[in-house]
Design a protein around this motif. Structure first.
Motif, PDB file in Angstrom:
ATOM      1  N   ASP A 116       0.756  -1.305   0.369  1.00 22.59           N
ATOM      2  CA  ASP A 116      -0.059  -0.068  -0.468  1.00 22.59           C
ATOM      3  C   ASP A 116       0.804   0.829  -0.100  1.00 22.59           C
ATOM      4  N   SER A 117       0.188   2.303  -0.202  1.00 18.91           N
ATOM      5  CA  SER A 117       0.727   3.424  -0.113  1.00 18.91           C
ATOM      6  C   SER A 117       2.046   3.542  -1.474  1.00 18.91           C
ATOM      7  N   ILE A 118       1.292   3.239  -1.982  1.00 16.29           N
ATOM      8  CA  ILE A 118       2.374   3.530  -3.391  1.00 16.29           C
ATOM      9  C   ILE A 118       2.934   4.998  -3.765  1.00 16.29           C
ATOM     10  N   LYS A 119       4.655   5.575  -3.799  1.00 17.76           N
ATOM     11  CA  LYS A 119       4.431   7.051  -4.265  1.00 17.76           C
ATOM     12  C   LYS A 119       5.900   6.338  -5.431  1.00 17.76           C
ATOM     13  N   GLY A 120       5.014   7.804  -6.248  1.00 12.81           N
ATOM     14  CA  GLY A 120       5.954   8.016  -7.706  1.00 12.81           C
ATOM     15  C   GLY A 120       6.527   9.357  -6.967  1.00 12.81           C
ATOM     16  N   TYR A 121       7.822   8.949  -7.319  1.00  8.78           N
ATOM     17  CA  TYR A 121       9.256  10.503  -8.077  1.00  8.78           C
ATOM     18  C   TYR A 121      10.030   9.817  -9.631  1.00  8.78           C
ATOM     19  N   GLY A 122      10.306  11.100  -9.359  1.00 12.38           N
ATOM     20  CA  GLY A 122      11.697  10.817 -11.218  1.00 12.38           C
ATOM     21  C   GLY A 122      12.934  10.555 -10.980  1.00 12.38           C
ATOM     22  N   GLU A 123      14.065  11.225 -11.294  1.00 15.00           N
ATOM     23  CA  GLU A 123      14.871  10.473 -11.760  1.00 15.00           C
ATOM     24  C   GLU A 123      16.030  11.174 -10.573  1.00 15.00           C
TER      25      GLU A 123
END
Length: 199
Positions: A116-123
């Motif tokens: 759960d609590s999936i987070k996204g980010y860049g390079e």
């Protein structure tokens, strides 16, 4: 001269008064005798010049303030336009990234792998800071396309995935539509999870 002697004394007195007054007027016109009138006139001229210079200076200052205000309004309007385009336009990379991340968060297979609590980010940079999501735009067959790549992780420790997204412009609506979204799982067992495929 003979005629003046025969004139009555009253006329003689009036003639002398008239000549005396004219001579007095001539004397008053000589420079230096009536310095008060000249200095008052000079002061009035100087006040007129000073007030005209002040008016020109104030007009210049007001015009400068007006230009500064106009430039400020222009810059503010430009910033609002850029922010609106980046956050709310369907063709902005941030909007596409947000939509793709939401689809990843709600996909059951993604939740099963990453938690759960999936987070996204860049390079990530050398200093460990995470940059904006990388994207490229190109035109193919007269249509605009955009590809994005970003990373996700959840509560499962050590699990990381790379999300690949491609969108294509719809000529009728002018909006971008998803061609595909898939996630490469970077940890063992490696696999690819297809979230959406409209190719």
């Amino acid at each position: 001269c003979l005629r003046w002697r025969h004139q009555p004394p009253l006329l003689l007195w009036a003639a002398r008064q008239s000549i005396g007054t004219q001579a007095g007027g001539l004397r008053a016109e000589k420079p230096g005798d009536n310095s008060k009138d000249v200095s008052v006139q000079r002061a009035l001229n100087e006040e007129t010049l000073v007030s005209a210079a002040q008016k020109v200076k104030e007009a210049g200052r007001d015009f400068t303030y007006f230009i500064v205000v106009l430039v400020g309004i222009g810059v503010t309007g430009g910033l609002f336009y850029v922010i609106f385009k980046e956050l709310f336009s369907s063709s902005s990379p941030n909007k596409i990234y947000g939509d793709a991340l939401e689809k990843c968060r709600s996909h059951p297979e993604i939740i099963g792998v990453f938690g759960d609590s999936i987070k996204g980010y860049g390079e990530a940079t050398r200093r460990g800071r995470r940059q904006r999501v990388s994207h490229i735009e190109y035109v193919k067959d007269g249509l605009k396309h955009m590809r994005l790549k970003f990373y996700i992780e959840g509560t499962e420790s050590g699990k990381q995935g790379t999300v690949h997204v491609e969108v294509k412009e719809n000529l009728e609506t002018g909006r971008f539509e998803v061609r595909y979204i898939f996630v490469d799982v970077e940890t063992y067992p490696r696999r690819t999870i297809i979230i959406e495929d409209n190719r």
